[in-house]
Design a protein around this motif. Structure first.
Motif, PDB file in Angstrom:
ATOM      1  N   VAL A   1       0.851  -1.260   0.176  1.00 33.72           N
ATOM      2  CA  VAL A   1       0.075   0.065   0.079  1.00 33.72           C
ATOM      3  C   VAL A   1       0.877   1.380  -0.020  1.00 33.72           C
ATOM      4  O   VAL A   1       2.119   1.219   0.408  1.00 33.72           O
ATOM      5  CB  VAL A   1      -1.045   0.022   1.358  1.00 33.72           C
ATOM      6  N   ASP A   2       0.278   2.505  -0.249  1.00 33.78           N
ATOM      7  CA  ASP A   2       1.270   3.664  -0.577  1.00 33.78           C
ATOM      8  C   ASP A   2       1.576   3.983   0.898  1.00 33.78           C
ATOM      9  O   ASP A   2       2.679   4.624   1.155  1.00 33.78           O
ATOM     10  CB  ASP A   2       0.303   4.788  -1.093  1.00 33.78           C
ATOM     11  N   ASP A   3       0.604   3.891   1.755  1.00 32.89           N
ATOM     12  CA  ASP A   3       1.011   4.382   3.281  1.00 32.89           C
ATOM     13  C   ASP A   3       0.724   3.188   4.080  1.00 32.89           C
ATOM     14  O   ASP A   3      -0.052   2.444   4.032  1.00 32.89           O
ATOM     15  CB  ASP A   3      -0.117   5.424   3.542  1.00 32.89           C
ATOM     16  N   ALA A   4       2.060   2.963   4.846  1.00 33.33           N
ATOM     17  CA  ALA A   4       2.114   1.585   5.408  1.00 33.33           C
ATOM     18  C   ALA A   4       1.283   1.808   6.921  1.00 33.33           C
ATOM     19  O   ALA A   4       0.850   0.751   7.140  1.00 33.33           O
ATOM     20  CB  ALA A   4       3.643   1.519   5.837  1.00 33.33           C
TER      21      ALA A   4
ATOM     22  N   PRO B   1       0.925  -4.832  10.177  1.00 30.05           N
ATOM     23  CA  PRO B   1       2.194  -4.393  10.022  1.00 30.05           C
ATOM     24  C   PRO B   1       2.976  -5.213   9.584  1.00 30.05           C
ATOM     25  O   PRO B   1       2.672  -6.474   9.405  1.00 30.05           O
ATOM     26  CB  PRO B   1       2.710  -4.377  11.856  1.00 30.05           C
ATOM     27  N   LYS B   2       4.185  -4.722   9.058  1.00 30.53           N
ATOM     28  CA  LYS B   2       5.094  -5.680   8.392  1.00 30.53           C
ATOM     29  C   LYS B   2       5.487  -6.566   9.526  1.00 30.53           C
ATOM     30  O   LYS B   2       6.080  -6.285  10.568  1.00 30.53           O
ATOM     31  CB  LYS B   2       6.287  -4.905   7.600  1.00 30.53           C
ATOM     32  N   SER B   3       6.000  -7.983   9.043  1.00 28.88           N
ATOM     33  CA  SER B   3       6.515  -9.033   9.978  1.00 28.88           C
ATOM     34  C   SER B   3       7.470  -9.706   9.273  1.00 28.88           C
ATOM     35  O   SER B   3       7.612  -9.887   8.131  1.00 28.88           O
ATOM     36  CB  SER B   3       5.487  -9.973  10.278  1.00 28.88           C
ATOM     37  N   ARG B   4       8.567 -10.408  10.013  1.00 30.30           N
ATOM     38  CA  ARG B   4       9.518 -10.867   9.533  1.00 30.30           C
ATOM     39  C   ARG B   4      10.042 -12.164  10.465  1.00 30.30           C
ATOM     40  O   ARG B   4       9.830 -12.240  11.825  1.00 30.30           O
ATOM     41  CB  ARG B   4      10.914 -10.169   9.329  1.00 30.30           C
TER      42      ARG B   4
END
Length: 216
Positions: free
Chosen positions: A133-136, A142-145
């Motif tokens: 998306v343009d705005d996280a 949320p991004k995860s790893r």
């Protein structure tokens, strides 16, 4: 009829024979037993701390990263296959994978998986998931790893990082089987080499193992 001195002579002969027999037995025992240094020796990986074993895996992963940059210098070859929702690529030595990468896109969700291998054995898996998306800040999650450090088909450390507010980071050194991850490398390699019906195999990879663990 008793013969005088017979028992004495037998005793004199038997005792050296018994001692000799004991000596032979001891010699055979110690001759067949490994030296103390070998009996107490523990394999380096098994005897080292988890931190040292993880460090060794990281060193090997950096070496593989360097080979990915210049595969020709290492005598390796690149392969790539694009399927619906998937981009597969890898670095192989003959048919043995050294490095594998798989990017799965479904809608706005993107997951990238990276696999490091040594002599065909899985060492390290990195899996990142994010929303394109343009705005996280507007992303549903949320991004995860997740990082999986693997030794002899067992996960020896798992690290989970979630870019939430506040950030979440967890490390688990609980040893557990890595069979599902090992199987993924086999399937991805088959897809890259054309040894599998790709349209049939790829859907089985859509769900990443331990996906629930990435949730904070």
């Amino acid at each position: 009829m008793d013969v005088p001195g017979r028992h004495t002579r037998v005793s004199r002969i038997s005792r050296p024979a018994v001692l000799l027999l004991q000596g032979v037995v001891l010699l055979l025992f110690f001759g067949c037993t490994p030296p103390e240094s070998e009996r107490t020796r523990v394999p380096v990986a098994g005897g080292s701390s988890t931190a040292k074993r993880v460090d060794a895996i990281q060193v090997e992963a950096r070496r593989i990263d360097a080979a990915v940059e210049v595969p020709e210098a290492a005598g390796l070859r690149r392969v790539r296959k694009d399927l619906q929702h998937w981009q597969f690529s890898g670095l192989l030595e003959n048919s043995t994978p050294i490095f594998l990468n798989a990017i799965f896109t479904q809608g706005q969700v993107v997951r990238e998986e990276t696999y490091y291998l040594l002599h065909g054995k899985l060492l390290l898996v990195k899996a990142e998931k994010w929303w394109d998306v343009d705005d996280a800040s507007h992303a549903p999650e949320p991004k995860s790893r997740q990082d999986f450090y693997i030794e002899n088909d067992w996960t020896i450390r798992q690290i989970i990082e979630v870019s939430s507010s506040p950030p979440v980071s967890r490390t688990s050194d609980t040893t557990r089987p890595a069979a599902a991850l090992v199987e993924r490398t086999r399937l991805i390699t088959q897809i890259l080499l054309g040894g599998a019906e790709r349209s049939a195999v790829a859907p089985s990879l859509e769900v990443f193992p331990d996906a629930e663990a990435s949730k904070p």
